[in-house]
Scaffold this active site. Structure first.
Site, PDB file in Angstrom:
ATOM      1  N   SER A 191     -13.358   8.535 -14.367  1.00 28.40           N
ATOM      2  CA  SER A 191     -14.262   8.812 -15.169  1.00 28.40           C
ATOM      3  C   SER A 191     -15.722   8.425 -14.834  1.00 28.40           C
ATOM      4  O   SER A 191     -16.811   8.861 -15.259  1.00 28.40           O
ATOM      5  CB  SER A 191     -13.964   8.442 -16.849  1.00 28.40           C
ATOM      6  N   CYS A 194      -8.268   7.017 -12.879  1.00 33.18           N
ATOM      7  CA  CYS A 194      -8.701   6.541 -14.034  1.00 33.18           C
ATOM      8  C   CYS A 194      -7.361   6.313 -15.008  1.00 33.18           C
ATOM      9  O   CYS A 194      -6.403   7.348 -14.889  1.00 33.18           O
ATOM     10  CB  CYS A 194      -9.580   7.880 -14.566  1.00 33.18           C
TER      11      CYS A 194
HETATM   12  N1  DGL Z   1     -11.775   4.903 -16.281  1.00 31.95           N
HETATM   13  C1  DGL Z   1     -11.238   4.406 -17.451  1.00 31.95           C
HETATM   14  C2  DGL Z   1      -9.744   3.861 -17.537  1.00 31.95           C
HETATM   15  O1  DGL Z   1      -9.240   3.383 -16.565  1.00 31.95           O
HETATM   16  C3  DGL Z   1     -12.133   3.430 -17.978  1.00 31.95           C
HETATM   17  C4  DGL Z   1     -13.658   3.981 -18.456  1.00 31.95           C
HETATM   18  C5  DGL Z   1     -13.710   4.973 -19.375  1.00 31.95           C
HETATM   19  O2  DGL Z   1     -13.442   4.770 -20.710  1.00 31.95           O
HETATM   20  O3  DGL Z   1     -13.694   6.165 -19.101  1.00 31.95           O
HETATM   21  O4  DGL Z   1      -9.279   4.002 -18.602  1.00 31.95           O
END
Ligand code: DGL
Length: 275
Positions: free
Chosen positions: A15, A77
């Site tokens: 993300s 992510c």
């Molecule tokens: N990349 C997201 C995760 O690993 C964290 C940041 C977001 O909420 O997008 O869950």
């Protein structure tokens, strides 16, 4: 039979910037591999969004990665791994590797007292993805999950060693520690950046499971199984692209992870084939 040349990049997405923790783990384990990383900084955070939206975003990014000739899609992510991996596997022919399954199996291997804690975004925790994956491996393990929505902003501010971060962690970890966990899954891309502080607050009796490192091992296995590993004498290159020019946390994370980023490209997800 591989459909992509072995020199094609590993396509990694997150993300935002936090998925660079997975890039760092991939580079350490697979130095010959080219990596193309896409951080969806225009739409971050995913952690409070619905499954439908996270699936749609993930498919759009998957198309962009394939336009970059990715030989495997790595969902760095945790939120997208928890919510969108099954849909991505339906949509794409290349292998799709998320972080949840490797993190869950590492937790199962680590726990001795069969009490495991999981921390992540609201969406990851609400999906129960880690819990389900752990239970598919060992139904006797007790899993206690806590959403930690305030940790990502603290980490993005670079507050790795800070009283406020300590206070937040103490509050989030209290129910897990009170339950006697001996293993804690860091179920969010950002949390490995905070692992020293988490280890200090959790204490020596709690083993931390970093989903980034375990994901890199899973990627290595998938590449080997599909005869997609890069030639060993190749020196892998890293290309980073973002959907919005938000460079501040990028530099913080790159410094913390000792990553050489080079130029960062801007990409639109509207026409993935055109920069
Ligand atoms: N990349 C997201 C995760 O690993 C964290 C940041 C977001 O909420 O997008 O869950």
């Amino acid at each position: 039979m591989p459909t992509e040349p072995i020199t094609s990049p590993i396509g990694v997405f997150d993300s935002g910037i936090g998925g660079l923790t997975v890039v760092s783990a991939l580079q350490a384990l697979l130095p010959a591999e080219n990596i193309f990383y896409l951080g969806d900084t225009a739409r971050v955070p995913y952690g409070g969004k619905s499954r439908t939206t996270v699936e749609r975003y993930s498919i759009e990014i998957g198309n962009l990665l394939l336009a970059e000739r990715a030989k495997i899609i790595v969902v760095a992510c945790n939120t997208a791994s928890a919510l969108a991996v099954p849909r991505l596997k339906e949509c794409f022919k290349v292998p799709v590797q998320g972080v949840v399954a490797p993190g869950a199996s590492a937790a199962v291997a680590s726990t001795k007292n069969k009490i495991v804690g999981v921390i992540g975004t609201r969406a990851t925790i609400a999906s129960a993805a880690y819990e389900n994956e752990i239970h598919s491996l060992d139904a006797d393990i007790r899993v206690i999950s806590v959403a930690c929505p305030l940790l990502v902003p603290l980490i993005e501010e670079g507050m790795f060693e800070d009283k406020i971060t300590d206070l937040m962690l103490a509050r989030y970890l209290a129910p897990l520690l009170a339950s006697g966990i001996d293993t804690l899954v860091l179920g969010c891309t950002h949390y490995p950046l905070l692992s020293q502080t988490i280890a200090r607050i959790a204490g020596p009796g709690v083993a931390l499971v970093d989903s980034a490192a375990n994901c890199a091992q899973a990627v290595k296995n998938v590449l080997e199984k599909n005869a997609l590993s890069a030639p060993a004498d190749q020196l892998g290159e890293l290309n980073v692209a973002l959907t919005d020019a938000t460079e501040r946390f990028l530099r913080t994370a790159a410094n913390a992870l000792h990553l050489e980023l080079g130029d960062v490209a801007l990409r639109s997800l509207q026409n993935p084939e055109k920069p």
